[in-house]
Enzyme design. Sequence first.
Site, short mmCIF file in Angstrom:
data_model
loop_
_atom_site.label_atom_id
_atom_site.label_comp_id
_atom_site.label_asym_id
_atom_site.label_seq_id
_atom_site.Cartn_x
_atom_site.Cartn_y
_atom_site.Cartn_z
N HIS A 37 0.83 -1.21 0.00
CA HIS A 37 0.00 0.00 0.00
C HIS A 37 0.87 1.26 0.00
O HIS A 37 0.64 2.18 0.78
CB HIS A 37 -0.94 0.00 1.21
CG HIS A 37 -1.91 -1.14 1.24
ND1 HIS A 37 -3.19 -1.05 0.71
CD2 HIS A 37 -1.79 -2.41 1.68
CE1 HIS A 37 -3.80 -2.20 0.85
NE2 HIS A 37 -2.97 -3.06 1.44
N TYR A 309 3.97 -4.72 9.67
CA TYR A 309 3.74 -3.28 9.54
C TYR A 309 4.76 -2.49 10.35
O TYR A 309 5.26 -1.45 9.92
CB TYR A 309 2.33 -2.93 10.02
CG TYR A 309 1.20 -3.29 9.07
CD1 TYR A 309 1.40 -4.15 7.99
CD2 TYR A 309 -0.07 -2.78 9.27
CE1 TYR A 309 0.36 -4.49 7.15
CE2 TYR A 309 -1.12 -3.11 8.42
CZ TYR A 309 -0.89 -3.97 7.37
OH TYR A 309 -1.93 -4.30 6.54
#
Length: 327
Positions: A37, A309
């Site tokens: 992303h 992440y």
Amino acid sequence: MTHTYGATPRHSADQVDRAMRAMEDHTGTVPGHRRAHPRGIGFRGTFTATPEAAALTIAEHFQGRAVDTVVRLSNATGSPYAPDRAAGSRGAVLGLAVRFALPSGSHATWGAPNISAFPAGTAEEFIGITTAQRRGRRGLPNPGRLLGYVAGHRHAIPGLKAIAGLPATESFATTPFYGLHAYHLVDAEGRRRAFRYRWVPEAGEATIRSEDDRLLPPQYLISEIKQRVERAPAVWRLVFQMAAPGDPTDDVTRQWPDDRETVTAGRLVVDRLHEDQEHVEGLVFDPTNVPPGIEPSNDPVLHFRSQVYAESHRRRSQEDKPRLKPE
């Protein structure tokens, strides 16, 4: 404040590193950007829960009071320069991430892609399927390598079909997004109910037309959503899908039947561009960062995402971004 129920699956530093290297080597990642992303845009908005949701959970942001949000809409492909559609009418994986400002002063975060099924149920499967996408000397993927992986992991097929079958969407605002993982709601009496969530666009779902495909540039979704929100807010309804006895909560590759009970849990209104895009790019939308009243399930991929992440943030924070920026 993060709150979890029972034993939280943890993965080794080696697994996290191998996942990062698989993405860096095989999905076109660029230094200074997220490993997934990487191209996105931030907005401000509000989320207001329904009374039905408040009856199911003590979570602060589900008590009916409007809470401020930061929303990031993104293209999930590894490279920030990747197009917003694969080819013709085929779409790409996109994402909607939300940071809820809690009344207590802390924050909760969720992130959801626009696919309704996921092809990897464990950290090792994620590493395996990412590695299977590596390109050859001519820069093209080897279909045989991916088919070889699928032959030994038949449960990956629904997730791969979901990715391959994505239509090229007209707008982020006409795209549904799926939380994929199971969580538990906890009410004031301590009762726990498993659920999955999705964001349903109030504008309805819409795909690009054949004439649009000839006219649109490769990257168009960020420009479109900026112009759309200047005219009117983009809105999604939050819908909970409630589990029935026996529904798996620890395997993201196994989705629940469509006939399960659903609850309209709230409304997300995105009404203006965030004034500090660099700040939004620095945020981590950890899907396990939830307050009391919502508990992550023991789905290993959910917890692996949290660790990956964090590592992605650590790495990109130490890198310089290229001078040229994507759309």
